[in-house]
Enzyme design. Structure first.
Site, PDB file in Angstrom:
ATOM      1  N   THR A  77       0.837  -0.922   0.443  1.00 17.60           N
ATOM      2  CA  THR A  77      -0.124   0.218   0.260  1.00 17.60           C
ATOM      3  C   THR A  77       1.152   1.619   0.097  1.00 17.60           C
ATOM      4  OG1 THR A  77      -1.143  -1.174   1.613  1.00 17.60           O
ATOM      5  CG2 THR A  77      -2.166   1.315   0.528  1.00 17.60           C
ATOM      6  N   HIS A 137      -9.096  -0.263   1.851  1.00 11.33           N
ATOM      7  CA  HIS A 137      -8.302  -2.356   1.454  1.00 11.33           C
ATOM      8  C   HIS A 137     -10.168  -3.191   1.566  1.00 11.33           C
ATOM      9  CE1 HIS A 137      -4.509  -1.403   3.167  1.00 11.33           C
ATOM     10  NE2 HIS A 137      -4.587  -1.091   4.630  1.00 11.33           N
ATOM     11  N   ARG A 159       0.187  -9.707  -2.794  1.00 13.54           N
ATOM     12  CA  ARG A 159       0.999  -9.918  -2.477  1.00 13.54           C
ATOM     13  C   ARG A 159       1.451 -11.692  -1.700  1.00 13.54           C
ATOM     14  NH1 ARG A 159       4.912  -7.096   2.481  1.00 13.54           N
ATOM     15  NH2 ARG A 159       7.335  -8.162   1.466  1.00 13.54           N
ATOM     16  N   ARG A 288       9.556  -1.641   6.827  1.00 12.88           N
ATOM     17  CA  ARG A 288      10.843  -2.549   7.482  1.00 12.88           C
ATOM     18  C   ARG A 288      12.145  -3.165   6.637  1.00 12.88           C
ATOM     19  NH1 ARG A 288      10.508  -8.253   9.232  1.00 12.88           N
ATOM     20  NH2 ARG A 288       9.197  -9.036   7.014  1.00 12.88           N
TER      21      ARG A 288
HETATM   22  P1  PAP Z   1      -0.414  -1.032   5.004  1.00 12.74           P
HETATM   23  O1  PAP Z   1      -1.532  -1.686   3.882  1.00 12.74           O
HETATM   24  O2  PAP Z   1      -0.784  -1.030   6.543  1.00 12.74           O
HETATM   25  O3  PAP Z   1      -0.142   0.306   3.940  1.00 12.74           O
HETATM   26  P2  PAP Z   1       1.909  -1.835   2.939  1.00 12.74           P
HETATM   27  O4  PAP Z   1       2.642  -0.226   2.649  1.00 12.74           O
HETATM   28  O5  PAP Z   1       0.987  -2.620   2.463  1.00 12.74           O
HETATM   29  O6  PAP Z   1       0.781  -1.902   4.535  1.00 12.74           O
HETATM   30  O7  PAP Z   1       2.778  -2.762   3.329  1.00 12.74           O
HETATM   31  C1  PAP Z   1       4.096  -2.790   4.380  1.00 12.74           C
HETATM   32  C2  PAP Z   1       5.302  -3.386   3.426  1.00 12.74           C
HETATM   33  O8  PAP Z   1       5.177  -2.510   2.607  1.00 12.74           O
HETATM   34  C3  PAP Z   1       5.988  -3.159   4.706  1.00 12.74           C
HETATM   35  O9  PAP Z   1       7.148  -4.730   4.482  1.00 12.74           O
HETATM   36  P3  PAP Z   1       8.085  -5.793   5.410  1.00 12.74           P
HETATM   37  O10 PAP Z   1       6.884  -6.318   6.481  1.00 12.74           O
HETATM   38  O11 PAP Z   1       7.690  -6.578   4.178  1.00 12.74           O
HETATM   39  O12 PAP Z   1       9.318  -5.381   4.902  1.00 12.74           O
HETATM   40  C4  PAP Z   1       7.309  -2.653   3.812  1.00 12.74           C
HETATM   41  O13 PAP Z   1       8.593  -2.732   4.410  1.00 12.74           O
HETATM   42  C5  PAP Z   1       7.113  -2.936   2.331  1.00 12.74           C
HETATM   43  N1  PAP Z   1       7.736  -1.307   2.268  1.00 12.74           N
HETATM   44  C6  PAP Z   1       7.249  -0.109   2.152  1.00 12.74           C
HETATM   45  N2  PAP Z   1       7.753   0.950   0.896  1.00 12.74           N
HETATM   46  C7  PAP Z   1       7.866  -0.016   0.467  1.00 12.74           C
HETATM   47  C8  PAP Z   1       9.180   0.259  -0.823  1.00 12.74           C
HETATM   48  N3  PAP Z   1       9.310   1.798  -0.974  1.00 12.74           N
HETATM   49  N4  PAP Z   1       9.029  -0.866  -1.451  1.00 12.74           N
HETATM   50  C9  PAP Z   1       9.261  -1.489  -1.316  1.00 12.74           C
HETATM   51  N5  PAP Z   1       8.407  -2.344   0.107  1.00 12.74           N
HETATM   52  C10 PAP Z   1       7.462  -1.057   0.988  1.00 12.74           C
END
Ligand code: PAP
Length: 324
Positions: A77, A137, A159, A288
């Site tokens: 997202t 969502h 994903r 993360r």
């Molecule tokens: P949300 O649906 O609550 O907004 P969302 O952004 O979908 O959350 O999920 C966060 C995930 O996207 C994290 O994955 P991880 O826990 O496996 O690390 C986060 O690191 C990842 N994420 C955020 N920004 C990016 C980006 N620019 N490129 C790739 N992955 C990203």
């Protein structure tokens, strides 16, 4: 609020009596991260987001030119909010300039449909510049009627289930360590596979958008986090064509991709410090690892197999496959 550390969408601060009455008629389960989750027309929701869904079903009017970004939580997202915002506004905000993404978290630049409708039924998106970019969502079958009837575009990103689960698992533990402590990961995987997880059932809800994109490819573009990660430029060009703002210059594409990369966004001060306004989630909780297959650090082989088995059972014959 159930706890001061729990963000607004997991609490009850803005809950109305009407929603409380509805909740009392719904099946509920003790949840992970929230004390109760509610089953509403085939999906498991927090009480707050359920109120938001009902409100926007009643009040949201889609415009023909709207772009709706839809995902399950933790499916990309934040990344897509950034990419779509940069893409749609690239003439107003050239990437080489003083771009809003350099000083604002993507969540503050793109409204969250049911989140805003949870806080108030009188949300007014009419002041957003056209085309309006709005994120949700909400499962396909629960989208407001006007979204389905209008010619607005839906970009749906999913994903791999293991990475989605693991991302949500860490997100919850970071945000609410007290609420999530004492809930074993084995139980969480079991609940996830039964669909009884915030935003679930994962597979059924992903498949809704998958089939819709097959039936109506001009309306729903189905992409995956994994493909977006492997070939970001190709996918972003596909998205641009789909929403009707194709690129003229290759240079522009690569600049947007660079600006919105995990490395770039996660290193910005605005995404490292502080909390998001109103919802109260720490900005850095959305960044993360940002990897494909990151589940390996968290899931044992046997837990991974449990999720894989469910994926096989649920997706068999659909044509949809996950690479990790
Ligand atoms: P949300 O649906 O609550 O907004 P969302 O952004 O979908 O959350 O999920 C966060 C995930 O996207 C994290 O994955 P991880 O826990 O496996 O690390 C986060 O690191 C990842 N994420 C955020 N920004 C990016 C980006 N620019 N490129 C790739 N992955 C990203």
């Amino acid at each position: 609020m159930e706890s001061s550390s729990v963000p607004v969408y997991y609490g009850d601060e803005y809950l109305t009596q009407e929603t409380r009455d509805l909740l009392s008629s719904l099946p509920s389960e003790k949840g992970w991260l929230v004390s109760q989750m509610y089953q509403f027309e085939g999906s498991w929701q927090t009480q707050a987001l359920l109120q938001g869904i009902v409100n926007c079903q009643k009040h949201f009017e889609a415009n023909e030119s709207d772009v709706i970004l839809s995902t399950l939580p933790k499916s990309g997202t934040t990344w897509l909010k950034a990419l779509l915002f940069a893409l749609i506004n690239r003439h107003k905000f050239p990437v080489s300039g003083n771009h809003p993404l350099l000083v604002t978290n993507p969540h503050s630049l793109v409204p969250f449909l049911e989140g805003d409708y949870y806080v108030s039924p009188d949300v007014n998106f009419s002041e957003l510049p056209s085309p309006r970019l709005i994120q949700t969502h909400i499962p396909y079958h629960l989208l407001p009627v006007s979204v389905k009837r209008s010619s607005c575009k839906i970009v749906y990103c999913c994903r791999s289930p293991k990475d989605t689960f693991v991302s949500l698992w860490h997100f919850g533990r970071k945000l609410a360590p007290e609420e999530t402590a004492g809930y074993p990961i084995e139980t969480a995987v079991e609940a996830f596979c039964q669909g009884k997880f915030i935003g679930g059932p994962f597979w059924d809800l992903v498949l809704e958008y998958w089939y819709e994109s097959r039936k109506n490819p001009d309306k729903v573009l189905f992409i995956t986090y994994e493909e977006l990660k492997k070939q970001t430029e190709v996918e972003i060009k596909r998205i641009a064509e789909f929403i009707g703002c194709g690129f003229a210059a290759e240079e522009e594409v690569s600049e947007i991709v660079k600006l919105c990369s995990f490395e770039s966004l996660s290193s910005l001060e605005v995404n490292r410090q502080g909390k998001l306004p109103i919802i109260g989630i720490e900005s850095n909780a959305f960044f993360r690892k940002g990897e494909i297959g990151g589940w390996r650090d968290t899931l044992s082989e046997s837990l991974a197999e449990v999720i894989d088995k469910t994926t096989e059972e649920k997706l068999g014959g659909s044509g949809l496959k996950f690479s990790c």
